[in-house]
Design a protein around this motif. Structure first.
Motif, short mmCIF file in Angstrom:
data_model
loop_
_atom_site.label_atom_id
_atom_site.label_comp_id
_atom_site.label_asym_id
_atom_site.label_seq_id
_atom_site.Cartn_x
_atom_site.Cartn_y
_atom_site.Cartn_z
N TRP A 221 0.82 -1.20 0.00
CA TRP A 221 0.00 0.00 0.00
C TRP A 221 0.85 1.25 0.00
CZ3 TRP A 221 -4.65 1.11 -1.36
CH2 TRP A 221 -5.25 2.29 -0.93
N ARG A 222 1.91 1.27 0.81
CA ARG A 222 2.67 2.50 0.98
C ARG A 222 3.88 2.61 0.07
NH1 ARG A 222 2.44 6.23 4.76
NH2 ARG A 222 4.71 6.28 4.74
N HIS A 223 4.47 1.47 -0.30
CA HIS A 223 5.72 1.59 -1.05
C HIS A 223 5.62 1.12 -2.49
CE1 HIS A 223 8.23 2.91 2.29
NE2 HIS A 223 7.48 2.13 3.04
N ILE A 224 4.73 0.18 -2.77
CA ILE A 224 4.64 -0.32 -4.15
C ILE A 224 3.59 0.47 -4.94
CG2 ILE A 224 4.15 -2.32 -5.59
CD1 ILE A 224 6.50 -3.08 -4.12
N THR B 102 18.96 4.54 -3.63
CA THR B 102 17.72 3.79 -3.89
C THR B 102 17.09 3.24 -2.62
OG1 THR B 102 18.96 1.75 -4.23
CG2 THR B 102 18.47 3.04 -6.18
N SER B 103 17.66 3.58 -1.46
CA SER B 103 17.13 3.02 -0.22
C SER B 103 15.97 3.82 0.35
CB SER B 103 18.23 2.91 0.83
OG SER B 103 19.20 2.00 0.39
N LEU B 104 15.67 4.95 -0.28
CA LEU B 104 14.54 5.74 0.19
C LEU B 104 13.49 5.79 -0.92
CD1 LEU B 104 16.61 8.59 1.84
CD2 LEU B 104 15.05 7.07 3.04
N ASN B 105 12.24 5.71 -0.51
CA ASN B 105 11.15 5.73 -1.47
C ASN B 105 10.97 7.14 -2.05
OD1 ASN B 105 8.69 5.64 -2.79
ND2 ASN B 105 7.77 4.27 -1.30
N PRO B 106 11.10 7.28 -3.38
CA PRO B 106 11.08 8.63 -3.96
C PRO B 106 9.76 9.38 -3.81
CG PRO B 106 11.03 6.94 -5.67
CD PRO B 106 11.32 6.24 -4.38
N VAL B 107 8.66 8.68 -3.57
CA VAL B 107 7.38 9.41 -3.55
C VAL B 107 6.98 9.91 -2.17
CG1 VAL B 107 6.53 8.20 -5.58
CG2 VAL B 107 5.91 7.37 -3.33
N PHE B 108 7.76 9.57 -1.12
CA PHE B 108 7.41 10.06 0.21
C PHE B 108 8.49 10.98 0.75
CE2 PHE B 108 4.93 6.05 0.30
CZ PHE B 108 3.70 6.66 0.40
N SER B 109 8.06 11.92 1.58
CA SER B 109 9.04 12.76 2.25
C SER B 109 9.77 11.90 3.27
CB SER B 109 8.34 13.92 2.95
OG SER B 109 7.62 13.46 4.06
N ILE B 110 10.99 12.31 3.62
CA ILE B 110 11.77 11.46 4.51
C ILE B 110 11.13 11.40 5.89
CG2 ILE B 110 13.93 11.81 3.26
CD1 ILE B 110 14.66 13.65 5.66
N GLY B 111 10.39 12.47 6.26
CA GLY B 111 9.68 12.43 7.53
C GLY B 111 8.66 11.30 7.56
N ASP B 112 7.92 11.15 6.46
CA ASP B 112 6.94 10.06 6.36
C ASP B 112 7.62 8.72 6.58
OD1 ASP B 112 4.57 11.37 5.89
OD2 ASP B 112 4.99 11.61 3.76
N GLN B 113 8.82 8.59 6.01
CA GLN B 113 9.48 7.29 6.05
C GLN B 113 10.07 6.99 7.42
OE1 GLN B 113 11.60 6.22 2.30
NE2 GLN B 113 10.81 8.15 1.56
N ILE B 114 10.58 8.01 8.10
CA ILE B 114 11.13 7.74 9.44
C ILE B 114 9.99 7.48 10.42
CG2 ILE B 114 12.53 8.65 11.32
CD1 ILE B 114 14.08 10.27 9.31
N THR B 115 8.92 8.29 10.34
CA THR B 115 7.84 8.13 11.31
C THR B 115 7.12 6.79 11.13
OG1 THR B 115 6.39 9.34 9.82
CG2 THR B 115 7.35 10.56 11.64
N GLU B 116 7.16 6.26 9.92
CA GLU B 116 6.56 4.95 9.66
C GLU B 116 7.14 3.91 10.62
OE1 GLU B 116 7.62 3.18 5.81
OE2 GLU B 116 5.48 3.01 5.45
#
Lengths: 315, 361
Positions: A221-224, B102-116
């Motif tokens: 949902w979130r990454h793919i 490539t270890s970070l998802n390009p479509v999300f802000s890094i805040g979104d990814q850390i808080t996840e």
């Protein structure tokens, strides 16, 4: 501040954070042509919505005195494009036809996107027997000539009663076409999305997400999914064009809309009228289809350019 | 003191079209709290698969764990359910990867990814998670963390992204960090910064690090215990100083010879003859024997695969030609070496050379 030294590593980027979507929207806005096409599509949408109001259906039921009245620029607006065999205004018919065309196009394209994307993502991510099953399914569907499958489905579904969640409705006209189109056209998107997901699931950020402890559902949902949305949007736009045209083809073959005016039926009617020199019904429907197809196609191209990952500089 | 992580005879297989390959073969390793253990070896020797297997991140199928145990505080990770394993990932053991681009998802802000990650493991609200994420960015030395959290990966340089990855990995206070070639993709100055950052954070949190690398310079400066891997096995394991001063295994010797040295005037750099064997057709006996300069037609090397033996009190090696190998006992590998870190020393430059070379067993 922690004890770790903060080292200014690169000049701080200025301005607001730029999400990929905002970037794409900005690129789209820079293209005049794309914006013009968007305006045309918006006008069609507005006219389509107008078809749902009693006002337009009221105008449509009004009969003018003569059948096959040629277009006339003076007098009533309803006569600008002449009248048909029953003396109904061709202008109102063509406007009302927008409602049918867009309803069919949008619902069928949504259905196709939902089916194609869901199956493609699941197949690509989980692999194994699920993948094999989906591949078998779309190979089977795509091995049958598309138009024949659609016609067969349209025949099979015609005038059937369908019960869904306690609702029962007869499959007449629009629902038949929507089902026939939606069930046969998801293969293309499914293939593309599956291929993309096969690539995405190898990405480090997916492994990183798993290493952080996310489950498969959250990763999908979130990454793919968000990384395949550009494909889905582009496919949706192009399907919309194809489905508007397909409605015309099916109605022309007598398999489509029978209970209300549509562009396909107008062209179907015009088969015989043309020999008598009655060109306006055919002309009005054709121009309406042409403009919508052109605008949607060009918008689809512009979307492809704006959303192309190679232009996003992150792939 | 008991080890934080015990890897005991871990074997991993992959079923490929050319047959089954075993990229990790009976690998044993202990990691103590606060310790840095390095796994060194050429590409394809199995070090990354070992790291991924600890977190059970190898794709299954085609991958399969053949046997062995991975004990975290005595609990076998290999017998946990997937759901229990998800609790371990990120929370007890975190991982950072080689490729920050490539270890970070390009479509999300890094805040979104850390808080996840934070919300997943710490059960905090979104607002609190953002504050934790802000602190995490601050901890890894990123200026103006509040604004950076709202930015996207493509707005950052490679070094910045690797810092973000570290912040993400450390935001849940893991006790073990697996760093899979964390600096390979970065240029040398950024490399040094990232490694220093990892050392500082390790010291503050008494965190253990499993460092996967092929860079001997990185090993010398960061690790306390080094395992050298060759063709799916650990062939030599010792404390870093011991290993660098007295390498026992011919492969380790070869690795050291092939590192360019400042002031070395010989014309060409020494290399190890031959190539890394294809895992589908590993050689019989000692897997290194076709490339080994010690073998000299010895049938034992060709037929009998040597296992790790304790050739010195603090030194394990797997080679028939190591002095005393025949009599050496087969003992479980276990080294609790700690580098003496003296924060004071950095303020008293005179003591620095002393502190740097001091070890405690």
């Amino acid at each position: 501040m922690s004890s770790v030294a903060t080292i200014p590593m690169d000049p701080a980027p200025l301005g607001r954070p730029r999400s990929v979507w905002r970037d794409a929207a900005a690129r789209l806005k820079r293209s005049r042509l794309a914006m013009a096409c968007a305006v045309v599509v918006a006008v069609y949408l507005a006219v389509g919505l107008l078809g749902f109001t009693p006002w337009l259906s009221g105008l449509l039921s009004h009969s003018y005195a003569d059948s096959y009245e040629p277009p006339r620029w003076s007098g009533s607006v309803g006569l600008w494009m002449g009248t048909d065999i029953e003396g109904r205004s061709v202008l109102w018919k063509v406007l009302y036809g927008t409602r049918v065309a867009l309803t069919v196009g949008i619902i069928a394209a949504l259905m196709s996107a939902l089916l194609g994307a869901t199956l493609g993502i699941i197949a690509g991510y989980f692999g194994g027997w699920i993948d094999n099953l989906v591949i078998w399914l779309f190979s089977t569907v795509s091995s049958i000539p598309w138009i024949l499958l659609m016609i067969a489905l349209a025949y099979a579904l015609k005038d059937r009663e369908l019960s869904l969640l306690g609702w029962t409705f007869r499959l007449v006209g629009v629902p038949t076409i929507v089902l026939a189109l939606g069930l046969t056209s998801w293969v293309g998107l499914c293939r593309i999305v599956r291929g993309e997901v096969l690539k995405l699931r190898q990405r480090d950020y997916v492994t990183a997400a798993r290493a952080v402890g996310l489950g498969s559902g959250q990763i999908l949902w979130r990454h793919i999914l968000p990384n395949t949305v550009h494909l889905i949007i582009i496919d949706f736009t192009l399907n919309l064009v194809a489905f508007v045209q397909a409605e015309v083809v099916l109605s022309f073959l007598g398999l489509g809309v029978t209970d209300q005016p549509s562009w396909g039926r107008m062209i179907d009617d015009a088969k015989l009228e043309m020999m008598r020199g009655v060109w306006w019904q055919m002309g009005a429907a054709t121009v309406a289809i042409f403009l919508l197809s052109l605008a949607l196609n060009m918008l689809g191209d512009a979307l492809r350019d704006a959303l192309d990952p190679r232009l996003r500089g992150v792939d | 003191m008991s080890p934080l992580l015990e890897i005991d005879k871990l074997s991993v297989a992959f079923d490929t079209e050319q047959g089954r390959i075993v990229p990790v073969n009976e690998v044993s390793l202990n990691i103590y709290p606060g310790q840095t253990v390095a796994l060194v070896g050429e590409s394809g020797c199995g070090k990354s698969v070992t790291a991924l297997s600890i977190l059970r991140l190898i794709p299954q199928p085609p991958g399969r764990i053949l046997g062995g145990r991975v004990l975290l505080d005595g609990r076998d990770l290999l017998s946990l359910s997937e759901r229990q394993m998800r609790q371990v990932r990120g929370k007890d053991i975190a991982m950072i990867f080689q490729e920050p681009m490539t270890s970070l998802n390009p479509v999300f802000s890094i805040g979104d990814q850390i808080t996840e990650a934070v919300m997943l493991h710490q059960g905090v609200s979104r607002g609190q998670a953002w504050r934790i994420a802000e602190q995490a960015l601050d901890d890894v030395g990123i200026a103006d963390p509040r604004r950076r959290l709202r930015e996207y990966p493509h707005q950052m340089s490679g070094g910045m992204r690797q810092r973000v990855m570290i912040a993400m990995a450390l935001s849940c206070q893991p006790r073990l960090l697996i760093a899979d070639e964390p600096t390979t993709a970065l240029d040398v100055t950024i490399q040094a910064q990232i490694l220093e950052l990892l050392r500082d954070l390790q010291r503050q949190r008494n965190m253990a690090i499993l460092l996967i690398t092929h860079d001997l310079g990185v090993v010398a400066e960061n690790a306390e215990v080094v395992g050298v891997m060759y063709a799916s096995r650990i062939v030599e394991l010792a404390g870093v100083e011991d290993l660098f001063d007295h390498p026992r295994h011919p492969y380790t010797e070869g690795l050291f010879r092939s590192v360019p040295k400042l002031g070395n005037l010989s014309e060409r750099l020494a290399t190890i003859a031959g190539t890394v064997p294809n895992p589908v057709h590993f050689p019989s006996g000692c897997k290194f024997h076709p490339r080994c300069d010690r073998m000299q037609g010895d049938a034992t090397c060709r037929d009998v695969e040597p296992t790790l033996r304790q050739v010195c009190p603090c030194h394990w090696a797997a080679c028939h030609h190591v002095q005393g190998y025949a009599q050496a006992p087969v003992t479980p590998v276990d080294l609790s070496h700690r580098r003496v870190t003296q924060a004071v020393a950095t303020e008293q430059p005179d003591l620095l050379p002393l502190a740097k070379q001091e070890y405690r067993s």
